[in-house]
Enzyme design. Structure first.
Site, PDB file in Angstrom:
ATOM      1  N   HIS A   1      39.243  41.500  46.864  1.00  0.00           N
ATOM      2  CA  HIS A   1      39.842  41.217  46.104  1.00  0.00           C
ATOM      3  C   HIS A   1      40.448  41.516  45.337  1.00  0.00           C
ATOM      4  CE1 HIS A   1      38.420  40.566  41.250  1.00  0.00           C
ATOM      5  NE2 HIS A   1      38.973  42.047  41.874  1.00  0.00           N
ATOM      6  N   GLU A   2      40.843  42.872  45.352  1.00  0.00           N
ATOM      7  CA  GLU A   2      42.148  43.718  45.076  1.00  0.00           C
ATOM      8  C   GLU A   2      43.860  42.805  45.466  1.00  0.00           C
ATOM      9  OE1 GLU A   2      41.862  45.715  42.587  1.00  0.00           O
ATOM     10  OE2 GLU A   2      40.471  45.791  42.400  1.00  0.00           O
TER      11      GLU A   2
ATOM     12  N   HIS B   1      44.347  40.027  43.581  1.00  0.00           N
ATOM     13  CA  HIS B   1      45.580  40.743  42.235  1.00  0.00           C
ATOM     14  C   HIS B   1      47.108  40.562  42.812  1.00  0.00           C
ATOM     15  CE1 HIS B   1      42.722  40.277  39.425  1.00  0.00           C
ATOM     16  NE2 HIS B   1      42.091  41.467  40.607  1.00  0.00           N
TER      17      HIS B   1
ATOM     18  N   GLU C   1      40.214  37.630  37.295  1.00  0.00           N
ATOM     19  CA  GLU C   1      39.272  38.906  38.060  1.00  0.00           C
ATOM     20  C   GLU C   1      38.596  36.861  38.834  1.00  0.00           C
ATOM     21  OE1 GLU C   1      38.078  41.715  38.339  1.00  0.00           O
ATOM     22  OE2 GLU C   1      40.069  41.731  37.360  1.00  0.00           O
TER      23      GLU C   1
END
Length: 494
Positions: A357-358, A361, A436
Protein backbone atom coordinates in the site's frame (compact mmCIF):
# COMPACT_ATOMS: atom_id res chain seq x y z
CA UNK A 1 -13.92 55.19 9.60
CA UNK A 2 -10.47 53.71 10.19
CA UNK A 3 -11.45 52.47 13.63
CA UNK A 4 -14.71 51.02 12.30
CA UNK A 5 -12.89 49.12 9.55
CA UNK A 6 -10.28 47.63 11.87
CA UNK A 7 -12.99 46.78 14.38
CA UNK A 8 -14.99 44.99 11.69
CA UNK A 9 -11.95 42.94 10.70
CA UNK A 10 -11.31 41.96 14.32
CA UNK A 11 -14.97 41.03 14.85
CA UNK A 12 -15.05 38.99 11.64
CA UNK A 13 -11.96 37.04 12.71
CA UNK A 14 -13.42 36.37 16.15
CA UNK A 15 -16.83 35.33 14.82
CA UNK A 16 -15.34 33.01 12.21
CA UNK A 17 -13.15 31.28 14.80
CA UNK A 18 -16.27 30.54 16.86
CA UNK A 19 -18.19 29.36 13.80
CA UNK A 20 -15.40 26.88 13.06
CA UNK A 21 -15.29 25.78 16.71
CA UNK A 22 -19.07 25.23 16.84
CA UNK A 23 -18.97 23.35 13.53
CA UNK A 24 -16.20 21.08 14.81
CA UNK A 25 -18.10 20.55 18.06
CA UNK A 26 -21.22 19.62 16.11
CA UNK A 27 -19.29 17.08 14.04
CA UNK A 28 -17.70 15.62 17.17
CA UNK A 29 -21.12 15.32 18.80
CA UNK A 30 -22.40 13.39 15.77
CA UNK A 31 -19.48 10.98 16.01
CA UNK A 32 -19.86 10.66 19.79
CA UNK A 33 -23.51 9.69 19.21
CA UNK A 34 -22.27 6.82 17.03
CA UNK A 35 -20.10 5.56 19.90
CA UNK A 36 -23.00 5.78 22.33
CA UNK A 37 -25.56 4.17 20.01
CA UNK A 38 -23.63 1.08 18.95
CA UNK A 39 -23.07 -0.92 22.14
CA UNK A 40 -23.09 -4.34 20.49
CA UNK A 41 -21.24 -5.60 17.44
CA UNK A 42 -23.42 -4.96 14.35
CA UNK A 43 -24.00 -7.77 11.89
CA UNK A 44 -21.91 -5.97 9.28
CA UNK A 45 -18.87 -6.46 11.53
CA UNK A 46 -19.38 -10.18 11.99
CA UNK A 47 -16.02 -11.82 11.45
CA UNK A 48 -14.20 -8.49 11.60
CA UNK A 49 -14.26 -7.63 15.29
CA UNK A 50 -14.92 -9.71 18.40
CA UNK A 51 -17.23 -8.35 21.08
CA UNK A 52 -14.48 -7.66 23.61
CA UNK A 53 -12.32 -5.62 21.20
CA UNK A 54 -15.38 -3.76 19.90
CA UNK A 55 -16.33 -2.67 23.42
CA UNK A 56 -12.76 -1.68 24.29
CA UNK A 57 -12.56 0.42 21.13
CA UNK A 58 -15.91 2.03 21.88
CA UNK A 59 -14.92 3.03 25.41
CA UNK A 60 -11.51 4.26 24.24
CA UNK A 61 -13.05 6.47 21.57
CA UNK A 62 -15.64 7.83 24.02
CA UNK A 63 -12.85 8.79 26.42
CA UNK A 64 -10.91 10.44 23.61
CA UNK A 65 -13.99 12.28 22.40
CA UNK A 66 -14.79 13.60 25.88
CA UNK A 67 -11.21 14.69 26.35
CA UNK A 68 -11.27 16.41 22.95
CA UNK A 69 -14.42 18.31 23.90
CA UNK A 70 -12.87 19.86 27.00
CA UNK A 71 -9.43 20.49 25.50
CA UNK A 72 -10.93 22.13 22.40
CA UNK A 73 -13.22 24.28 24.53
CA UNK A 74 -10.25 25.44 26.59
CA UNK A 75 -8.22 26.16 23.47
CA UNK A 76 -11.04 28.22 21.94
CA UNK A 77 -11.60 30.20 25.14
CA UNK A 78 -7.86 30.78 25.53
CA UNK A 79 -7.44 32.15 22.01
CA UNK A 80 -10.55 34.34 22.40
CA UNK A 81 -9.30 35.82 25.67
CA UNK A 82 -5.86 36.46 24.15
CA UNK A 83 -7.43 38.37 21.25
CA UNK A 84 -9.89 40.33 23.41
CA UNK A 85 -7.30 41.34 26.01
CA UNK A 86 -4.64 42.27 23.47
CA UNK A 87 -2.32 39.38 24.21
CA UNK A 88 -0.38 39.74 20.96
CA UNK A 89 0.60 43.44 21.36
CA UNK A 90 1.37 42.74 25.02
CA UNK A 91 3.75 39.95 24.05
CA UNK A 92 5.38 42.13 21.39
CA UNK A 93 5.88 44.93 23.92
CA UNK A 94 7.29 42.44 26.45
CA UNK A 95 9.76 41.26 23.81
CA UNK A 96 10.83 44.86 23.28
CA UNK A 97 11.41 45.35 27.02
CA UNK A 98 13.53 42.20 27.17
CA UNK A 99 15.85 43.12 24.30
CA UNK A 100 16.10 46.70 25.67
CA UNK A 101 17.80 45.27 28.75
CA UNK A 102 20.56 44.01 26.44
CA UNK A 103 20.95 47.33 24.64
CA UNK A 104 18.77 46.60 21.58
CA UNK A 105 16.11 49.04 20.43
CA UNK A 106 13.01 48.80 18.18
CA UNK A 107 15.25 49.05 15.12
CA UNK A 108 16.44 45.51 15.82
CA UNK A 109 13.18 43.98 14.62
CA UNK A 110 14.60 40.56 13.88
CA UNK A 111 15.95 40.13 17.41
CA UNK A 112 12.66 41.29 18.90
CA UNK A 113 10.81 38.90 16.57
CA UNK A 114 12.93 35.98 17.78
CA UNK A 115 12.14 36.81 21.42
CA UNK A 116 8.46 37.19 20.49
CA UNK A 117 8.51 33.76 18.82
CA UNK A 118 10.30 32.18 21.78
CA UNK A 119 7.85 33.64 24.30
CA UNK A 120 4.87 32.58 22.18
CA UNK A 121 6.08 28.99 21.96
CA UNK A 122 6.95 28.92 25.64
CA UNK A 123 3.44 30.11 26.54
CA UNK A 124 1.88 27.56 24.19
CA UNK A 125 3.99 24.76 25.67
CA UNK A 126 3.14 25.67 29.26
CA UNK A 127 -0.60 25.88 28.64
CA UNK A 128 -0.79 22.71 26.52
CA UNK A 129 1.43 20.47 28.66
CA UNK A 130 -1.21 19.70 31.35
CA UNK A 131 -3.54 18.50 28.60
CA UNK A 132 -0.77 16.43 27.06
CA UNK A 133 0.04 14.88 30.44
CA UNK A 134 -3.61 14.00 31.05
CA UNK A 135 -3.99 12.49 27.60
CA UNK A 136 -0.79 10.46 27.96
CA UNK A 137 -0.97 9.30 31.58
CA UNK A 138 -4.73 9.03 31.99
CA UNK A 139 -6.42 8.33 28.63
CA UNK A 140 -3.62 6.42 26.88
CA UNK A 141 -2.48 4.77 30.12
CA UNK A 142 -5.99 3.60 30.94
CA UNK A 143 -6.33 1.86 27.59
CA UNK A 144 -2.88 0.27 27.58
CA UNK A 145 -1.12 2.44 24.98
CA UNK A 146 1.22 4.63 27.00
CA UNK A 147 4.68 3.18 27.56
CA UNK A 148 6.35 6.32 28.94
CA UNK A 149 7.42 7.06 32.48
CA UNK A 150 6.94 10.58 33.82
CA UNK A 151 10.70 11.15 33.80
CA UNK A 152 10.99 10.06 30.18
CA UNK A 153 8.03 12.26 29.25
CA UNK A 154 9.53 15.38 30.87
CA UNK A 155 12.92 14.78 29.29
CA UNK A 156 11.28 14.17 25.92
CA UNK A 157 9.21 17.35 26.09
CA UNK A 158 12.22 19.47 27.02
CA UNK A 159 14.24 17.97 24.20
CA UNK A 160 11.42 18.62 21.72
CA UNK A 161 11.18 22.25 22.81
CA UNK A 162 14.91 22.85 22.45
CA UNK A 163 15.12 21.14 19.05
CA UNK A 164 12.09 23.11 17.87
CA UNK A 165 13.73 26.41 18.79
CA UNK A 166 16.98 25.42 17.09
CA UNK A 167 15.03 24.78 13.89
CA UNK A 168 12.41 27.54 13.95
CA UNK A 169 14.34 30.58 15.19
CA UNK A 170 16.89 30.62 12.32
CA UNK A 171 14.05 30.11 9.83
CA UNK A 172 12.09 33.03 11.31
CA UNK A 173 15.14 35.30 11.29
CA UNK A 174 16.00 34.50 7.67
CA UNK A 175 12.40 34.81 6.48
CA UNK A 176 12.00 38.25 8.07
CA UNK A 177 15.28 39.38 6.54
CA UNK A 178 14.13 38.22 3.08
CA UNK A 179 10.76 39.97 3.41
CA UNK A 180 12.31 43.25 4.52
CA UNK A 181 15.18 43.21 2.01
CA UNK A 182 13.50 41.52 -0.94
CA UNK A 183 11.79 44.54 -2.45
CA UNK A 184 8.59 44.27 -4.49
CA UNK A 185 9.23 40.64 -5.38
CA UNK A 186 10.11 39.44 -1.91
CA UNK A 187 7.26 36.89 -2.04
CA UNK A 188 9.15 34.93 -4.71
CA UNK A 189 12.31 34.80 -2.60
CA UNK A 190 10.30 33.98 0.54
CA UNK A 191 8.52 31.12 -1.19
CA UNK A 192 11.78 29.76 -2.60
CA UNK A 193 13.40 29.92 0.83
CA UNK A 194 10.54 27.99 2.47
CA UNK A 195 10.67 25.45 -0.35
CA UNK A 196 14.40 24.84 0.19
CA UNK A 197 13.90 24.61 3.96
CA UNK A 198 11.06 22.09 3.61
CA UNK A 199 13.12 19.93 1.25
CA UNK A 200 16.10 20.13 3.61
CA UNK A 201 14.02 19.14 6.63
CA UNK A 202 12.49 16.20 4.75
CA UNK A 203 16.00 15.08 3.81
CA UNK A 204 17.61 15.32 7.24
CA UNK A 205 14.65 14.60 9.52
CA UNK A 206 14.86 10.82 9.70
CA UNK A 207 18.68 10.71 9.74
CA UNK A 208 19.47 13.55 12.15
CA UNK A 209 16.35 14.78 13.94
CA UNK A 210 14.18 11.71 14.57
CA UNK A 211 17.12 9.70 16.09
CA UNK A 212 17.31 12.35 18.82
CA UNK A 213 14.01 10.99 20.12
CA UNK A 214 13.79 7.36 18.98
CA UNK A 215 16.20 4.53 18.31
CA UNK A 216 16.50 3.44 14.66
CA UNK A 217 18.14 0.11 13.84
CA UNK A 218 18.51 -1.70 10.50
CA UNK A 219 15.99 -4.49 10.01
CA UNK A 220 17.98 -7.69 10.64
CA UNK A 221 18.71 -10.09 7.83
CA UNK A 222 16.01 -12.69 7.49
CA UNK A 223 12.83 -13.65 5.73
CA UNK A 224 11.04 -10.31 6.19
CA UNK A 225 13.97 -8.21 4.99
CA UNK A 226 14.51 -10.44 1.97
CA UNK A 227 10.84 -10.24 0.99
CA UNK A 228 10.71 -6.46 1.44
CA UNK A 229 13.78 -5.99 -0.75
CA UNK A 230 12.27 -8.29 -3.36
CA UNK A 231 8.98 -6.37 -3.24
CA UNK A 232 10.76 -3.03 -3.68
CA UNK A 233 12.83 -4.38 -6.57
CA UNK A 234 9.70 -5.68 -8.33
CA UNK A 235 8.49 -2.11 -8.93
CA UNK A 236 11.97 -0.51 -9.14
CA UNK A 237 11.58 1.27 -5.82
CA UNK A 238 15.10 2.59 -5.01
CA UNK A 239 15.32 1.19 -1.48
CA UNK A 240 18.49 2.45 0.17
CA UNK A 241 17.95 1.55 3.83
CA UNK A 242 15.41 -0.38 5.88
CA UNK A 243 14.92 0.58 9.53
CA UNK A 244 12.94 -0.49 12.57
CA UNK A 245 12.16 2.36 14.97
CA UNK A 246 11.66 1.68 18.66
CA UNK A 247 8.28 3.34 18.94
CA UNK A 248 7.23 0.97 21.71
CA UNK A 249 9.12 2.93 24.36
CA UNK A 250 6.62 5.73 23.84
CA UNK A 251 3.37 4.11 22.72
CA UNK A 252 2.01 0.78 21.52
CA UNK A 253 0.35 2.39 18.50
CA UNK A 254 1.86 1.21 15.21
CA UNK A 255 2.92 2.84 11.94
CA UNK A 256 5.16 2.62 8.86
CA UNK A 257 6.45 5.18 6.37
CA UNK A 258 9.09 5.86 3.73
CA UNK A 259 11.03 9.01 2.94
CA UNK A 260 13.87 10.34 0.81
CA UNK A 261 14.37 11.78 -2.66
CA UNK A 262 15.25 10.27 -5.99
CA UNK A 263 17.45 7.15 -5.59
CA UNK A 264 17.80 7.50 -1.84
CA UNK A 265 14.60 5.99 -0.40
CA UNK A 266 14.34 4.58 3.11
CA UNK A 267 11.55 2.52 4.69
CA UNK A 268 10.86 2.80 8.42
CA UNK A 269 8.78 0.21 10.29
CA UNK A 270 7.63 0.76 13.86
CA UNK A 271 8.52 -2.21 16.03
CA UNK A 272 4.89 -2.25 17.18
CA UNK A 273 3.86 -3.04 13.59
CA UNK A 274 5.92 -6.23 13.52
CA UNK A 275 4.48 -9.26 15.24
CA UNK A 276 7.93 -10.71 15.93
CA UNK A 277 9.33 -7.44 17.31
CA UNK A 278 6.44 -6.14 19.40
CA UNK A 279 7.64 -6.06 23.05
CA UNK A 280 4.34 -7.32 24.45
CA UNK A 281 4.71 -10.44 22.31
CA UNK A 282 8.28 -10.96 23.45
CA UNK A 283 7.15 -10.69 27.06
CA UNK A 284 4.51 -13.37 26.50
CA UNK A 285 7.13 -15.69 25.06
CA UNK A 286 9.33 -15.48 28.15
CA UNK A 287 6.65 -15.48 30.83
CA UNK A 288 6.74 -19.27 31.15
CA UNK A 289 10.38 -19.17 32.18
CA UNK A 290 9.82 -16.38 34.69
CA UNK A 291 6.93 -17.75 36.74
CA UNK A 292 9.09 -18.66 39.72
CA UNK A 293 10.16 -15.02 40.01
CA UNK A 294 6.65 -13.71 40.62
CA UNK A 295 5.86 -12.50 44.09
CA UNK A 296 2.71 -13.56 45.90
CA UNK A 297 1.06 -10.22 44.98
CA UNK A 298 1.62 -10.87 41.25
CA UNK A 299 -0.58 -13.73 40.12
CA UNK A 300 1.29 -15.21 37.14
CA UNK A 301 -1.91 -16.68 35.74
CA UNK A 302 -3.19 -13.19 34.92
CA UNK A 303 -0.65 -12.70 32.14
CA UNK A 304 1.03 -15.95 31.15
CA UNK A 305 -0.04 -18.33 28.39
CA UNK A 306 -1.36 -21.82 29.08
CA UNK A 307 1.94 -23.42 28.20
CA UNK A 308 3.62 -21.46 30.99
CA UNK A 309 1.49 -22.94 33.79
CA UNK A 310 2.99 -25.70 35.88
CA UNK A 311 1.99 -27.71 38.93
CA UNK A 312 4.54 -25.72 40.94
CA UNK A 313 2.62 -22.54 40.10
CA UNK A 314 -0.58 -24.09 41.43
CA UNK A 315 1.18 -25.16 44.61
CA UNK A 316 2.58 -21.66 45.04
CA UNK A 317 -0.99 -20.40 45.39
CA UNK A 318 -2.36 -23.58 46.94
CA UNK A 319 -2.21 -22.27 50.50
CA UNK A 320 -5.24 -20.13 49.88
CA UNK A 321 -8.56 -21.77 50.72
CA UNK A 322 -10.31 -20.24 47.73
CA UNK A 323 -7.77 -21.85 45.39
CA UNK A 324 -8.34 -25.24 46.98
CA UNK A 325 -12.10 -24.97 46.59
CA UNK A 326 -12.27 -23.28 43.18
CA UNK A 327 -9.03 -24.32 41.54
CA UNK A 328 -10.66 -26.16 38.68
CA UNK A 329 -13.10 -23.38 37.81
CA UNK A 330 -10.38 -20.70 38.00
CA UNK A 331 -8.12 -22.73 35.75
CA UNK A 332 -10.88 -22.91 33.15
CA UNK A 333 -11.44 -19.19 33.49
CA UNK A 334 -7.73 -18.53 33.01
CA UNK A 335 -7.69 -20.72 29.94
CA UNK A 336 -10.58 -18.78 28.43
CA UNK A 337 -8.75 -15.51 29.10
CA UNK A 338 -5.57 -16.84 27.54
CA UNK A 339 -7.44 -17.90 24.42
CA UNK A 340 -8.62 -14.33 24.01
CA UNK A 341 -5.10 -12.93 24.22
CA UNK A 342 -3.82 -11.99 20.79
CA UNK A 343 -0.38 -11.27 19.52
CA UNK A 344 0.11 -7.63 18.63
CA UNK A 345 1.26 -6.47 15.23
CA UNK A 346 1.19 -8.09 11.81
CA UNK A 347 2.67 -11.23 10.32
CA UNK A 348 5.40 -10.93 7.70
CA UNK A 349 2.93 -11.35 4.84
CA UNK A 350 0.65 -8.69 6.33
CA UNK A 351 3.59 -6.31 6.74
CA UNK A 352 4.37 -6.84 3.06
CA UNK A 353 0.75 -5.99 2.22
CA UNK A 354 0.97 -2.78 4.25
CA UNK A 355 4.19 -1.88 2.45
CA UNK A 356 2.52 -2.72 -0.85
CA UNK A 357 0.00 0.00 0.00
CA UNK A 358 2.74 2.47 0.98
CA UNK A 359 4.75 1.73 -2.14
CA UNK A 360 1.57 2.34 -4.10
CA UNK A 361 1.69 5.96 -2.94
CA UNK A 362 5.19 6.21 -4.41
CA UNK A 363 4.39 4.37 -7.63
CA UNK A 364 1.34 6.55 -8.24
CA UNK A 365 3.29 9.74 -7.40
CA UNK A 366 0.92 10.72 -4.58
CA UNK A 367 3.69 12.31 -2.52
CA UNK A 368 4.91 14.30 -5.49
CA UNK A 369 1.38 15.50 -6.24
CA UNK A 370 0.91 16.57 -2.62
CA UNK A 371 4.24 18.38 -2.72
CA UNK A 372 3.27 20.28 -5.87
CA UNK A 373 -0.10 21.27 -4.43
CA UNK A 374 1.57 22.38 -1.21
CA UNK A 375 4.14 24.51 -2.99
CA UNK A 376 1.61 26.12 -5.33
CA UNK A 377 -0.53 26.94 -2.31
CA UNK A 378 2.45 28.38 -0.42
CA UNK A 379 3.45 30.54 -3.39
CA UNK A 380 -0.09 31.93 -3.77
CA UNK A 381 -0.29 32.63 -0.04
CA UNK A 382 2.98 34.57 -0.12
CA UNK A 383 1.69 36.46 -3.15
CA UNK A 384 -1.46 37.54 -1.28
CA UNK A 385 0.64 38.24 1.79
CA UNK A 386 2.73 40.62 -0.30
CA UNK A 387 -0.43 42.55 -1.21
CA UNK A 388 -1.62 42.80 2.41
CA UNK A 389 1.54 43.21 4.45
CA UNK A 390 1.54 47.00 4.40
CA UNK A 391 -2.17 47.41 5.24
CA UNK A 392 -2.04 49.19 8.57
CA UNK A 393 -5.73 48.46 9.15
CA UNK A 394 -4.88 44.78 9.67
CA UNK A 395 -2.35 45.57 12.37
CA UNK A 396 -4.67 48.10 14.02
CA UNK A 397 -7.42 45.48 14.16
CA UNK A 398 -5.25 43.45 16.53
CA UNK A 399 -4.00 46.40 18.61
CA UNK A 400 -0.72 47.27 16.85
CA UNK A 401 0.30 50.81 15.95
CA UNK A 402 3.43 49.57 14.14
CA UNK A 403 3.84 46.92 11.45
CA UNK A 404 6.16 44.14 12.71
CA UNK A 405 6.79 41.58 9.97
CA UNK A 406 6.38 38.59 12.27
CA UNK A 407 3.03 39.95 13.42
CA UNK A 408 1.97 40.47 9.81
CA UNK A 409 2.80 36.84 9.05
CA UNK A 410 0.80 35.71 12.07
CA UNK A 411 -2.25 37.87 11.37
CA UNK A 412 -2.49 37.14 7.66
CA UNK A 413 -1.58 33.44 7.59
CA UNK A 414 -3.43 32.43 10.75
CA UNK A 415 -6.42 34.77 10.89
CA UNK A 416 -7.08 36.37 7.52
CA UNK A 417 -6.51 33.12 5.64
CA UNK A 418 -8.59 31.11 8.14
CA UNK A 419 -11.67 30.60 5.86
CA UNK A 420 -9.45 29.63 2.94
CA UNK A 421 -7.44 27.26 5.14
CA UNK A 422 -10.62 25.48 6.28
CA UNK A 423 -11.74 24.96 2.70
CA UNK A 424 -8.28 23.82 1.62
CA UNK A 425 -8.08 21.37 4.52
CA UNK A 426 -11.38 19.76 3.51
CA UNK A 427 -10.28 19.49 -0.12
CA UNK A 428 -6.96 17.91 0.89
CA UNK A 429 -8.81 15.43 3.11
CA UNK A 430 -10.95 14.40 0.15
CA UNK A 431 -7.88 14.07 -2.06
CA UNK A 432 -6.08 12.02 0.59
CA UNK A 433 -9.00 9.57 0.81
CA UNK A 434 -8.91 9.20 -2.97
CA UNK A 435 -5.18 8.48 -2.82
CA UNK A 436 -5.70 5.90 -0.07
CA UNK A 437 -8.20 3.97 -2.17
CA UNK A 438 -5.78 4.10 -5.10
CA UNK A 439 -2.92 2.79 -2.93
CA UNK A 440 -5.16 -0.03 -1.68
CA UNK A 441 -6.04 -0.88 -5.27
CA UNK A 442 -2.33 -0.94 -6.14
CA UNK A 443 -1.63 -3.38 -3.30
CA UNK A 444 -4.55 -5.47 -4.55
CA UNK A 445 -3.03 -5.55 -8.04
CA UNK A 446 0.07 -7.06 -6.44
CA UNK A 447 -2.12 -9.86 -4.98
CA UNK A 448 -2.07 -8.46 -1.44
CA UNK A 449 -5.83 -7.91 -1.13
CA UNK A 450 -6.54 -10.61 1.47
CA UNK A 451 -3.42 -9.95 3.51
CA UNK A 452 -4.03 -6.20 3.43
CA UNK A 453 -7.57 -6.77 4.64
CA UNK A 454 -6.35 -8.90 7.56
CA UNK A 455 -3.61 -6.34 8.32
CA UNK A 456 -6.12 -3.48 8.37
CA UNK A 457 -8.35 -5.44 10.73
CA UNK A 458 -5.43 -6.29 13.02
CA UNK A 459 -4.16 -2.71 13.10
CA UNK A 460 -7.67 -1.45 13.77
CA UNK A 461 -7.97 -3.86 16.70
CA UNK A 462 -4.46 -3.18 18.03
CA UNK A 463 -5.08 0.58 17.96
CA UNK A 464 -8.67 0.26 19.23
CA UNK A 465 -10.08 2.05 16.21
CA UNK A 466 -13.87 2.18 16.11
CA UNK A 467 -14.99 1.02 12.65
CA UNK A 468 -18.39 2.75 12.61
CA UNK A 469 -18.40 6.44 11.71
CA UNK A 470 -20.77 9.30 11.13
CA UNK A 471 -20.59 10.08 7.41
CA UNK A 472 -20.25 13.85 7.87
CA UNK A 473 -17.59 13.60 10.57
CA UNK A 474 -15.71 11.08 8.47
CA UNK A 475 -15.90 13.23 5.33
CA UNK A 476 -14.54 16.26 7.19
CA UNK A 477 -11.84 14.63 9.31
CA UNK A 478 -10.75 11.22 8.02
CA UNK A 479 -7.85 11.56 5.61
CA UNK A 480 -7.92 7.73 5.51
CA UNK A 481 -11.21 6.03 4.62
CA UNK A 482 -12.92 4.15 7.47
CA UNK A 483 -12.08 0.47 7.86
CA UNK A 484 -15.34 -0.92 6.46
CA UNK A 485 -15.10 1.24 3.32
CA UNK A 486 -11.56 0.00 2.65
CA UNK A 487 -12.52 -3.63 3.23
CA UNK A 488 -15.50 -3.26 0.90
CA UNK A 489 -13.34 -1.72 -1.83
CA UNK A 490 -10.73 -4.47 -1.48
CA UNK A 491 -13.45 -7.14 -1.72
CA UNK A 492 -14.86 -5.86 -5.00
CA UNK A 493 -14.21 -8.01 -8.03
CA UNK A 494 -13.01 -6.19 -11.11
Amino acid sequence: MFEDESGSIFLAVLVFSWIVYLWESYLSARQRAVYMKHTTVPDVLDGVLDKETFEKARVYQIDKSNFGFWSNLYSQLESTVILLLGGLPFLWAASGHIIAKFGYGPEHEIIQSLVFTLLSMLFSTVTSTPWTIYNTFVIEQKHGFNQQTLGFFIKDQLKKFVVMQVIILPIVATLIFIIKAGGDYFFIYAWFFTFVVSMLLITIYADYIAPLFDKFTPLPEGELRTKIEKLAASIDFPLKKLYVVEGSKRSSHSNAYFYGFFKNKRIVLFDTLLEDYTPINQEKKTEGAETTEHTEEEDPRDDQPESGKTEEDTEHKGNKDEDKEKGDSEEKGDQEKDKKKKRKGCSNEEVLAVLGHELGHWYLSHNLKNLIISQVNTFLCFLVFGLLINKQVLYSAFGFSSQPTIVGLLIIFQFIFAPYNELLSFCMTMLSRHFEFQADAFAKSMHFAEKLKSALIKLNCDNLGFPLTDWLYSAWHYSHPPLLERLKALSKTE
